[in-house]
Design a protein around this motif. Structure first.
Motif, mmCIF file in Angstrom:
data_model
loop_
_atom_site.group_PDB
_atom_site.id
_atom_site.type_symbol
_atom_site.label_atom_id
_atom_site.label_comp_id
_atom_site.label_asym_id
_atom_site.label_seq_id
_atom_site.Cartn_x
_atom_site.Cartn_y
_atom_site.Cartn_z
ATOM 1 N N VAL A 19 0.824 -1.505 -0.047
ATOM 2 C CA VAL A 19 -0.124 -0.198 0.072
ATOM 3 C C VAL A 19 0.813 1.064 -0.092
ATOM 4 O O VAL A 19 0.617 2.337 -0.472
ATOM 5 N N SER A 20 1.870 1.346 0.895
ATOM 6 C CA SER A 20 2.793 2.317 0.851
ATOM 7 C C SER A 20 3.572 2.769 -0.607
ATOM 8 O O SER A 20 3.529 3.648 -0.902
ATOM 9 N N ALA A 21 3.929 1.510 -1.349
ATOM 10 C CA ALA A 21 4.500 1.616 -2.452
ATOM 11 C C ALA A 21 3.278 2.393 -3.584
ATOM 12 O O ALA A 21 3.714 3.148 -4.382
ATOM 13 N N LEU A 22 2.089 1.877 -3.305
ATOM 14 C CA LEU A 22 1.010 2.242 -4.476
ATOM 15 C C LEU A 22 0.671 3.856 -4.081
ATOM 16 O O LEU A 22 0.700 4.634 -4.925
ATOM 17 N N GLU A 23 0.732 4.206 -2.649
ATOM 18 C CA GLU A 23 0.721 5.659 -2.558
ATOM 19 C C GLU A 23 1.828 6.380 -2.853
ATOM 20 O O GLU A 23 1.531 7.482 -3.429
ATOM 21 N N LEU A 24 3.009 5.942 -2.796
ATOM 22 C CA LEU A 24 4.221 6.652 -3.340
ATOM 23 C C LEU A 24 4.008 6.988 -4.801
ATOM 24 O O LEU A 24 4.080 8.003 -5.433
ATOM 25 N N VAL A 25 3.604 6.008 -5.548
ATOM 26 C CA VAL A 25 3.316 6.240 -6.794
ATOM 27 C C VAL A 25 2.403 7.221 -7.417
ATOM 28 O O VAL A 25 2.388 7.919 -8.053
ATOM 29 N N LEU A 26 1.229 6.993 -6.485
ATOM 30 C CA LEU A 26 -0.065 7.922 -6.847
ATOM 31 C C LEU A 26 0.327 9.310 -6.391
ATOM 32 O O LEU A 26 0.116 10.327 -7.077
#
Length: 111
Positions: A81-88
């Protein structure tokens, strides 16, 4: 647009923090009871995350039950989820910077 950039940057910093803490938690493993009487340690602390692929090592933790599986599941989800949040947040940050420099990029008719 400036508010969007600031919020995106703050979100990206939060995502980086969450990603680093979750990654460290996955690498070190959980705190658990390893020997009786009352020896609470991090048995996988120096394993460099090798315990993740060898589930037979998980039996070193006597209490709480299934703490290693819980730890791995929780922090793996947090990493994802943190990786996805970082991308977004990164995409939104780039979008905000382009919006600041380009404006809305529409031609204005003087009618």
């Amino acid at each position: 647009m400036l508010r969007s950039i600031i919020c995106s940057a703050a979100g990206a910093l939060g995502a980086l923090y969450s990603l680093s803490v979750s990654g460290a938690a996955l690498e070190n493993g959980p705190l658990c009871l390893t020997e009786l009487p009352d020896t609470w340690t991090y048995p996988f602390e120096n394993s460099n995350g090798n315990y993740l692929s060898n589930s037979t090592l998980w039996d070193q933790c006597l209490e709480p039950p299934k703490v290693v599986a819980w730890n791995v599941t929780l922090f793996a989800l947090l990493v994802a989820v943190s990786a996805l949040e970082l991308v977004l947040c990164g995409i939104q940050l780039v979008n905000g910077v382009i919006g600041v420099f380009c404006g809305d990029c529409r031609k204005k008719d003087n009618a």
